[in-house]
Design a protein around this motif. Structure first.
Motif, mmCIF file in Angstrom:
data_model
loop_
_atom_site.group_PDB
_atom_site.id
_atom_site.type_symbol
_atom_site.label_atom_id
_atom_site.label_comp_id
_atom_site.label_asym_id
_atom_site.label_seq_id
_atom_site.Cartn_x
_atom_site.Cartn_y
_atom_site.Cartn_z
ATOM 1 N N VAL A 1 50.675 -3.356 66.458
ATOM 2 C CA VAL A 1 50.842 -3.923 65.085
ATOM 3 C C VAL A 1 50.125 -5.516 64.868
ATOM 4 C CG1 VAL A 1 52.067 -4.301 63.151
ATOM 5 C CG2 VAL A 1 52.771 -2.630 64.853
ATOM 6 N N ARG A 2 50.317 -6.129 66.078
ATOM 7 C CA ARG A 2 50.229 -7.670 66.078
ATOM 8 C C ARG A 2 49.743 -7.986 67.455
ATOM 9 N NH1 ARG A 2 54.108 -7.816 61.702
ATOM 10 N NH2 ARG A 2 55.410 -6.697 62.937
ATOM 11 N N PRO A 3 48.431 -7.692 67.542
ATOM 12 C CA PRO A 3 47.853 -7.638 68.894
ATOM 13 C C PRO A 3 47.644 -9.327 69.316
ATOM 14 C CG PRO A 3 46.513 -6.724 67.620
ATOM 15 C CD PRO A 3 47.678 -6.814 66.801
ATOM 16 N N TRP A 4 47.456 -9.854 70.182
ATOM 17 C CA TRP A 4 47.067 -11.043 70.764
ATOM 18 C C TRP A 4 45.486 -10.890 71.085
ATOM 19 C CZ3 TRP A 4 45.650 -12.767 75.564
ATOM 20 C CH2 TRP A 4 46.211 -12.058 76.762
ATOM 21 N N ILE A 5 44.815 -12.105 70.574
ATOM 22 C CA ILE A 5 43.322 -11.869 71.092
ATOM 23 C C ILE A 5 42.987 -12.918 71.976
ATOM 24 C CG2 ILE A 5 41.031 -12.396 70.162
ATOM 25 C CD1 ILE A 5 42.780 -11.648 67.497
ATOM 26 N N GLY B 1 50.815 -2.752 84.320
ATOM 27 C CA GLY B 1 50.330 -3.143 82.942
ATOM 28 C C GLY B 1 51.604 -3.525 82.209
ATOM 29 N N ILE B 2 50.790 -4.064 81.103
ATOM 30 C CA ILE B 2 51.735 -4.508 79.846
ATOM 31 C C ILE B 2 51.424 -4.081 78.663
ATOM 32 C CG2 ILE B 2 52.317 -6.604 78.452
ATOM 33 C CD1 ILE B 2 51.815 -8.510 80.981
ATOM 34 N N PRO B 3 52.287 -3.154 78.112
ATOM 35 C CA PRO B 3 51.968 -2.574 76.800
ATOM 36 C C PRO B 3 51.523 -3.355 75.568
ATOM 37 C CG PRO B 3 54.335 -2.453 77.222
ATOM 38 C CD PRO B 3 53.663 -3.053 78.276
ATOM 39 N N GLU B 4 50.668 -2.948 74.831
ATOM 40 C CA GLU B 4 50.131 -3.887 73.873
ATOM 41 C C GLU B 4 50.844 -3.669 72.814
ATOM 42 O OE1 GLU B 4 47.899 -6.182 72.556
ATOM 43 O OE2 GLU B 4 47.332 -5.925 74.553
ATOM 44 N N ASN B 5 50.949 -4.847 71.869
ATOM 45 C CA ASN B 5 51.679 -4.673 70.518
ATOM 46 C C ASN B 5 50.498 -4.275 69.566
ATOM 47 O OD1 ASN B 5 52.596 -5.369 67.973
ATOM 48 N ND2 ASN B 5 53.927 -6.799 68.829
#
Lengths: 220, 470
Positions: A23-27, A17-21
């Motif tokens: 602070v600035r998540p992508w939608i 899996g890929i860790p989420e950012n």
């Protein structure tokens, strides 16, 4: 390495899996990518095309519907460049240009032979389509005659019909199979103005490796 | 001969110090980065909703990264179906060995190249020249730096650090002819010299801005026309690309192409956009064109699953370089590796070939976030620069760690916090009086070489507060 090892490594890395950012998540998108929308409406496509082509330093004209206008346009391009040798691609729309050029004394060379094409001072092609948003020509450069005529001589003259003009690059990219029913050509090139560089002090110079001048006639 | 890849590494601080002393470089940089930034704004202005498009581009790229194996599989299957050959290269060595093999098998002597950052990354010219090939960079800026024996200083405008006089002098030194220093004349000279090379070349090597999986197509974004000549005159065409430079479908490409040239140079579209699917048709003289696609890892796969994953979304437009207050002052050479500016400061410490020597690049940032704002695909570069620094902090030595720990401990308790500030106040006071402070105040010596020590107040704010401010 082989394909399986290369792709296996990627699959391995993705498994965890890929860790989420946070602070600035992508939608994620709901559906396919949205169409590219422009701030101003285009109005008449041929007008927009001609304006845009001129903005990138092409000499583009919407010619009146009479054969003499095209002949004059070709003679102008020839006179301005002093061309005595020319190559003309094998398109029906270029037939008149071929006649005009030979009548005014130009030697016509074989457009499919790169060595001959490299000696030509002027190249004439048609186009598959033209794009109003950007003033671009869509060339099927898998054909050697189109490839060399649009690339090797210092002057490129293109002749298109107004009906060939499509609104935006997206109308090409998103409808390739409709635009090219015989399948994706081996080579397609969008040409937008004459060749250019700004590699020395950011100063715009035309005619680096491709044509120095691009003339476009829009007919019918 | 191209710049040797293993030049000894001078520390970052010394590299940047040298760069800021170079007045010519700084003048070129200031002009170029400001002009590119302004053009980008103008290019964006004709789009109805850039932010919507940026968000879509980021989502698109992020989704692609999560499906890289499937997309690469589809891309290469389609390239092979069109008659192209594929090289899967885990390391630069595998990529260059494959290309060298193609050159050997085809008896190639003369090779022309259009701009490719990946070919710089794998030091391709060096390898080919060592085996006796004549390699010519044909992008005007790349040719200039090849003649000068330098490396690119900007991913878009490689010779951004040279002015016209320097270019004229270089042409004169390398060709023994006098050329006017007008950019027009310099360009005409390059056209003439390079045209001969194109016509005589055995192999053309290009990069790839995108590989479109749907049709097995390589997309090249160029302005000069050299990319077209490289891919259509020599019998053999080799395209090299990083494994992340793919899209699955043409509608994804539409969104990215609306942004890439605008972010890079402000152009609504580049002068030439080439879409190449496999090798050309056989020629009448019986010779069979070849197409090879070299796909490079070089440590990129290590980014997957880490906080640096989104770096793989980068489309190499150069906008973050032009926006960066550090890059604008020191230029690309001070960074060192092929990829510079904010994107390079994130990527270079991660790539297998540069991770050992360039771990300190994330220090070359003010963390202001201008890079993220400039990025057409919305990569949060400053978060990743910070993540790099966090890693560096985790890996720091015992002495440094103990120092920071005791500082944190002292300032976590009111009594020791007050005591330390009182001590500092009197130390700075004495130092200012005697003028000797910089030398004996720990850590302040470097800070005070270009700054005045502030005058410490007699009483602290806490004491004033306690006494009741009147």
């Amino acid at each position: 390495v082989n394909r399986d090892a290369f792709l296996g490594r990627l699959r391995e890395r993705l498994k965890a899996g890929i860790p989420e950012n946070h602070v600035r998540p992508w939608i994620p998108l709901d559906g396919p990518p949205p169409a590219v929308r422009y701030a101003e409406p285009f109005g008449d496509l041929a007008d927009r095309f001609v304006t845009r082509a001129q903005r990138v330093a092409a000499t583009a004209r919407w010619l009146p519907n009479e054969p003499e206008a095209l002949a004059q346009f070709i003679r102008d391009a020839q006179a301005q460049s002093g061309a005595t040798t020319a190559i003309v691609s094998d398109d029906a729309i270029c037939d008149a240009a071929r006649t005009t050029l030979s009548e005014s004394g130009a030697t016509l060379l074989d457009p499919t032979d790169p060595a001959a094409a490299a000696r030509a001072a002027l190249g004439v092609t048609g186009a598959s389509f033209a794009i109003a948003a950007t003033g671009s020509l869509v060339l099927e450069t898998s054909r050697p005659d189109v490839r060399y005529s649009s690339l090797l001589p210092p002057v490129h003259v293109a002749i298109i019909r107004a009906s060939q003009i499509i609104p935006s690059p997206g109308d090409l990219f998103r409808h390739l199979s409709a635009r090219f029913p015989a399948g994706m050509p081996q080579s397609l090139t969008l040409v937008t103005g004459p060749s250019r560089s700004a590699d020395i002090e950011m100063q715009l110079i035309l005619g680096v490796h491709g044509p120095r001048a691009l003339w476009i006639a829009v007919i019918d | 001969v191209s710049a040797h890849p293993s030049t000894p590494i001078v520390p970052l601080r010394r590299r940047t110090a040298a760069a800021v002393q170079d007045a010519t470089l700084r003048a070129s940089l200031a002009g170029a980065t400001a002009s590119l930034t302004a053009r980008k704004a103008a290019g964006y202005a004709e789009l109805a909703d850039v932010e919507e498009l940026r968000a879509a581009a980021r989502a698109t790229r992020s989704a692609i990264i999560r499906r890289l194996p499937e997309i690469l599989d589809r891309l290469t299957t389609n390239v092979a179906a069109r008659g192209g050959q594929i090289c899967w290269a885990s390391t630069p060595g595998e990529a260059t060995a494959y290309i060298a093999d193609v050159a050997r098998r085809t008896n190639a002597r003369r090779i022309v190249k259009s701009k490719s950052m990946v070919s710089e990354e794998i030091s391709l010219n060096h390898v080919l020249e060592r085996m006796g090939c004549e390699v010519t960079e044909t992008d005007l800026g790349e040719w200039i730096i090849q003649l000068a024996g330098e490396t690119p200083s900007h991913i878009l405008a490689p010779a951004i650090h040279k002015n016209r006089q320097q270019v004229a002098k270089l042409f004169q030194e390398t060709h023994g002819v006098v050329v006017s220093d007008e950019p027009e004349a310099l360009t005409a000279f390059a056209r003439e010299r390079l045209r001969e090379r194109f016509l005589a070349a055995d192999i053309g090597i290009s990069g790839a801005n995108f590989g479109v999986a749907e049709t097995g197509t390589i997309v090249l974004v160029t302005n000069e026309g050299n990319g077209r000549l490289v891919t259509s005159l020599p019998r053999v065409h080799i395209a090299v690309m990083g494994l992340e430079r793919v899209v699955e479908t043409w509608d994804q490409l539409d969104v990215l192409m609306a942004l890439l040239p605008r972010a890079a140079t402000g152009q609504p579209i580049s002068c030439y956009l080439s879409m190449i699917s496999g090798p050309r048709q056989p020629l009448p003289n019986g010779s069979t064109p070849e197409f090879h696609l070299v796909i490079l890892d070089n440590g990129r796969s290590d980014l997957l699953g880490t906080e640096f994953t989104e770096m793989l979304a980068c489309i190499r437009c150069g906008a973050c370089l032009n926006a960066c207050p550090v890059y604008r002052q020191v230029g690309g050479h001070a960074y060192g590796p092929v990829y510079t500016g904010p994107m390079g400061a994130v990527l270079s410490p991660l790539l297998a070939t540069t991770r050992r020597d360039y771990g300190d690049l994330p220090q070359a940032s003010s963390l202001c976030g201008a890079c993220w704002q400039a990025c057409p695909v919305g990569i949060p570069l400053q978060d990743m620069l910070l993540a790099h620094r966090r890693r560096a902090a985790r890996d720091m030595g015992f002495v440094e760690r103990t120092m920071w720990k005791s500082w944190a401990g002292a300032w976590s308790k009111p009594a020791s916090y007050r005591a330390s500030l009182a001590a500092l106040r009197s130390a700075i006071g004495v130092g200012r009086l005697t003028g000797s402070a910089p030398r004996w105040l720990p850590f302040l010596d470097r800070w005070t070489t270009s700054r005045e020590l502030p005058k410490p107040p007699r009483t602290s704010f806490r004491d004033l507060w306690k006494a009741g401010i009147t």
